[in-house]
Design an enzyme around this catalytic site. Structure first.
Site, PDB file in Angstrom:
ATOM      1  N   LYS A  70     -44.163 -27.876  14.209  1.00 43.32           N
ATOM      2  CA  LYS A  70     -44.747 -27.666  15.529  1.00 43.32           C
ATOM      3  C   LYS A  70     -45.654 -28.865  15.762  1.00 43.32           C
ATOM      4  O   LYS A  70     -46.851 -28.745  16.007  1.00 43.32           O
ATOM      5  CB  LYS A  70     -45.510 -26.335  15.551  1.00 43.32           C
ATOM      6  CG  LYS A  70     -46.057 -25.942  16.917  1.00 43.32           C
ATOM      7  CD  LYS A  70     -44.995 -25.689  17.983  1.00 43.32           C
ATOM      8  CE  LYS A  70     -45.655 -25.498  19.332  1.00 43.32           C
ATOM      9  NZ  LYS A  70     -44.679 -25.522  20.447  1.00 43.32           N
TER      10      LYS A  70
ATOM     11  N   ASP B  37     -40.682 -22.946  17.991  1.00 41.62           N
ATOM     12  CA  ASP B  37     -40.350 -22.110  19.156  1.00 41.62           C
ATOM     13  C   ASP B  37     -38.909 -22.378  19.614  1.00 41.62           C
ATOM     14  O   ASP B  37     -38.138 -21.449  19.879  1.00 41.62           O
ATOM     15  CB  ASP B  37     -41.368 -22.310  20.304  1.00 41.62           C
ATOM     16  CG  ASP B  37     -41.759 -23.763  20.546  1.00 41.62           C
ATOM     17  OD1 ASP B  37     -41.273 -24.648  19.797  1.00 41.62           O
ATOM     18  OD2 ASP B  37     -42.537 -24.024  21.492  1.00 41.62           O
TER      19      ASP B  37
ATOM     20  N   ASP C 107     -41.157 -17.896   6.833  1.00 39.62           N
ATOM     21  CA  ASP C 107     -41.260 -16.428   6.766  1.00 39.62           C
ATOM     22  C   ASP C 107     -40.767 -15.804   8.072  1.00 39.62           C
ATOM     23  O   ASP C 107     -39.956 -14.876   8.079  1.00 39.62           O
ATOM     24  CB  ASP C 107     -42.718 -16.042   6.489  1.00 39.62           C
ATOM     25  CG  ASP C 107     -42.896 -14.534   6.397  1.00 39.62           C
ATOM     26  OD1 ASP C 107     -41.962 -13.859   5.934  1.00 39.62           O
ATOM     27  OD2 ASP C 107     -43.966 -14.044   6.798  1.00 39.62           O
TER      28      ASP C 107
ATOM     29  N   ASP D 233     -36.965 -13.577   8.954  1.00 33.34           N
ATOM     30  CA  ASP D 233     -36.785 -12.226   9.506  1.00 33.34           C
ATOM     31  C   ASP D 233     -35.838 -12.299  10.706  1.00 33.34           C
ATOM     32  O   ASP D 233     -35.002 -11.412  10.912  1.00 33.34           O
ATOM     33  CB  ASP D 233     -38.127 -11.603   9.938  1.00 33.34           C
ATOM     34  CG  ASP D 233     -38.662 -10.623   8.893  1.00 33.34           C
ATOM     35  OD1 ASP D 233     -38.500 -10.907   7.683  1.00 33.34           O
ATOM     36  OD2 ASP D 233     -39.239  -9.581   9.279  1.00 33.34           O
TER      37      ASP D 233
HETATM   38  C1  IPM Z   1     -41.506 -12.140   2.617  1.00 36.11           C
HETATM   39  C2  IPM Z   1     -42.633 -11.204   2.918  1.00 36.11           C
HETATM   40  C3  IPM Z   1     -43.906 -11.705   2.268  1.00 36.11           C
HETATM   41  C4  IPM Z   1     -44.172 -13.090   2.768  1.00 36.11           C
HETATM   42  C5  IPM Z   1     -45.110 -10.790   2.479  1.00 36.11           C
HETATM   43  C6  IPM Z   1     -44.812  -9.413   1.977  1.00 36.11           C
HETATM   44  C7  IPM Z   1     -46.368 -11.348   1.878  1.00 36.11           C
HETATM   45  O1  IPM Z   1     -42.790 -11.032   4.277  1.00 36.11           O
HETATM   46  O2  IPM Z   1     -41.207 -12.346   1.433  1.00 36.11           O
HETATM   47  O3  IPM Z   1     -40.922 -12.685   3.562  1.00 36.11           O
HETATM   48  O4  IPM Z   1     -44.647 -13.271   3.888  1.00 36.11           O
HETATM   49  O5  IPM Z   1     -43.904 -14.020   2.023  1.00 36.11           O
HETATM   50 MN    MN Z   2     -41.280 -12.055   5.456  1.00 34.14          MN
END
Ligand code: IPM
Ligand code: MN
Length: 346
Positions: free
Chosen positions: A184, A217, A241, A245
């Site tokens: 960023k 972004d 991270d 997701d």
């Molecule tokens: C992941 C999880 C962890 C992270 C958390 C639980 C601390 O979200 O492994 O992605 O952010 O690393």
């Molecule tokens: Mn995570």
């Protein structure tokens, strides 16, 4: 036959269910390929309730003697605040063992329908895992008062940034030879401009790899609009991270997202864990999808030099989902999915 010593930390909630499933698969894949022993450690939020800490004082030293660590999930916010449980187990292990490369593959398994129209993408996210926004440098003063101040400083070192970017390039070199570095740097003029510069320097050592630089972004949008254009992504701890997701979501859900916390120098054990958390709402109901954990097991076998076993485990995942097993949340129990994986390997 090679012998592997594996530490198990099932942890909390569905971490226990999926670790049990992964162990059943490990038992099956080992036959005729390698021998192994496991030792299971009860370190978790339950453990905290009794001992006032997430793992014993010498927990790290205990784990050091193993070839690899398999971790289910940690967290039970009802009894232990997440910031306490994470900083007492998962994050210290990643840092103490210098597991600086967090490898997270995102591609849909056959028959799994994600939310996107696009399929056929295959993204490998390389997340920096030991510093950056998760360095743990900071503090609070005047706590609870009107003049309270909270500071949390990101720390980016040249050594830390260079090694993760190099690792990303090595992965890209072995794949489709495209790397996208995510920052960023339009807004964060010190750390992220620095990251961009290091990317350009390391790129010189990998002339066959094409490089793109994108802001976080724009990358979030790209992963939804055109994920098929991406190969390897390299990102900082927090950005990686968040993007993983998102990667999990587009591949069909967190039930499929695997993760390897790698110490590439092999000076300490690496740790393998699904991306999902302990999911208290479905814990103990035998409905957690063990596929993310089993995919992580496949990554572990690869790291341990059992490439053929790793492929057998991954092939079982593909066979099961192609038969419609484990594709949709709640359609099959953890036991049914595990049984399908075991029979795909027999
Ligand atoms: C992941 C999880 C962890 C992270 C958390 C639980 C601390 O979200 O492994 O992605 O952010 O690393
Ligand atoms: Mn995570």
């Amino acid at each position: 036959m090679t012998h592997h010593k594996i530490a198990l930390i099932p942890g909390d909630g569905i971490g226990k269910d999926v670790t049990e499933a992964a162990c059943a698969v490990l038992q099956r894949v080992a036959k005729g390929r390698f021998t192994f022993e496991t030792e299971s450690f009860p370190w978790s939020c339950d453990y905290y309730q009794t001992h006032g800490r997430m793992m014993p004082e010498d927990g790290i030293e205990t784990l050091r003697g193993f070839d690899a660590i398999f971790h289910g999930a940690v967290g039970w916010p009802e009894t232990v605040p997440d910031a306490v449980s994470m900083h007492g187990l998962l994050l210290p292990i990643r840092k103490a063992f210098d597991q600086y490369a967090n490898i997270r593959p995102h591609r849909p398994l056959p028959g799994v329908e994600g939310p996107l129209k696009a399929d056929g993408f295959d993204i490998l996210c390389i997340r920096e895992n030991t510093e950056g926004e998760y360095s743990g440098a900071g503090g609070r003063v005047h706590q609870g008062q009107g003049n309270e101040v909270a500071v949390e400083t990101s720390i980016f070192t040249r050594a830390g940034v260079e090694r993760i970017i190099r690792f990303g390039f090595e992965q890209a070199q072995a794949r489709r030879k495209h790397l996208t570095s995510v920052t960023k740097s339009n807004a964060q003029q010190y750390s992220m401009v620095f990251w961009d510069e290091v990317t350009q320097i390391v790129a010189k050592d990998f002339p066959e790899v094409t490089v793109s630089q994108m802001h976080i972004d724009a990358m979030a949008a790209k992963m939804v609009m055109a994920p098929q254009d991406l190969d390897v992504i390299v990102a900082s701890n927090l950005f990686g991270d968040i993007l993983t997701d998102l990667g999990a979501a587009i591949q069909g859900g967190l039930g499929f997202a695997a993760s390897a916390n790698i110490n590439p120098d092999r000076s300490a054990p690496s740790m393998f864990e699904p991306v999902h958390g302990s999911a208290p709402d479905i814990a103990g109901k035998n409905i957690a999808n063990p596929m993310a954990a089993v995919w992580s097991l496949s990554q572990m076998l690869d790291h341990l030099g059992e490439a053929e076993g790793a492929q057998a485990v991954f092939g079982a995942l593909e066979t099961a989902t192609a038969q419609g097993i484990g594709c949709r949340p709640g359609a099959h129990t953890t036991t049914e999915i595990t049984d399908a994986l075991l029979s795909a390997m027999s």
